[in-house]
Write a protein that holds these residues in place. Structure first.
Motif, PDB file in Angstrom:
ATOM      1  N   GLY A 171      -7.496   4.176  -3.003  1.00  0.00           N
ATOM      2  CA  GLY A 171      -6.078   4.105  -2.669  1.00  0.00           C
ATOM      3  C   GLY A 171      -5.597   2.754  -2.167  1.00  0.00           C
ATOM      4  N   VAL A 172      -6.507   1.821  -1.891  1.00  0.00           N
ATOM      5  CA  VAL A 172      -6.109   0.506  -1.379  1.00  0.00           C
ATOM      6  C   VAL A 172      -5.912  -0.449  -2.554  1.00  0.00           C
ATOM      7  N   ALA A 173      -4.693  -0.958  -2.702  1.00  0.00           N
ATOM      8  CA  ALA A 173      -4.395  -1.908  -3.771  1.00  0.00           C
ATOM      9  C   ALA A 173      -5.106  -3.219  -3.498  1.00  0.00           C
ATOM     10  N   HIS A 174      -5.649  -3.803  -4.567  1.00  0.00           N
ATOM     11  CA  HIS A 174      -6.371  -5.055  -4.434  1.00  0.00           C
ATOM     12  C   HIS A 174      -6.361  -5.816  -5.757  1.00  0.00           C
ATOM     13  N   CYS A 175      -6.644  -7.101  -5.678  1.00  0.00           N
ATOM     14  CA  CYS A 175      -6.846  -7.919  -6.867  1.00  0.00           C
ATOM     15  C   CYS A 175      -8.052  -8.801  -6.588  1.00  0.00           C
TER      16      CYS A 175
END
Length: 112
Positions: free
Chosen positions: A80-84
């Motif tokens: 659920g944690v947005a990351h790039c």
């Protein structure tokens, strides 16, 4: 049982991003990733994603922090944690461990 020599996969090629399954573990996979360019903002609603640094530095950015994953270090991004991700220099290599059938949701980098 199948033995995989993933060291042979560590040679950069013309692709900007290689992400290949090298092993299956129960309902999870181990992938090798080779990056020469950024990977877009995304999240996995159904799986944590563990990154293990092999070569170079992988920059993992979340809304709240910037993580520099160096060889021999590990970090888990919760589901659920947005990351790039992106290589800090010319390229980076890392392993990831994640649910085999994980869902990937891409998000606009302004709305992560």
């Amino acid at each position: 049982m199948e033995k995989t020599d993933f060291i042979k996969l560590l040679k950069p090629d013309e692709q900007s991003y290689l992400n290949r399954v090298i092993s299956n573990v129960n309902d999870h996979v181990v992938r090798i990733s080779i990056m020469t360019a950024p990977y877009p903002w995304h999240y996995h609603p159904d799986s944590d994603e563990t990154f293990i640094g092999i070569e170079g530095t992988v920059i993992i950015e979340t809304r709240d922090e910037l993580i520099e994953l160096t060889p021999g270090t590990v970090v888990t991004i919760p589901k659920g944690v947005a990351h790039c991700t992106r290589p800090k220099d010319k390229h980076s290599r890392n392993l990831t461990v994640e649910y085999a059938n994980l869902q990937t949701i891409y998000v606009d980098n302004n709305n992560h």
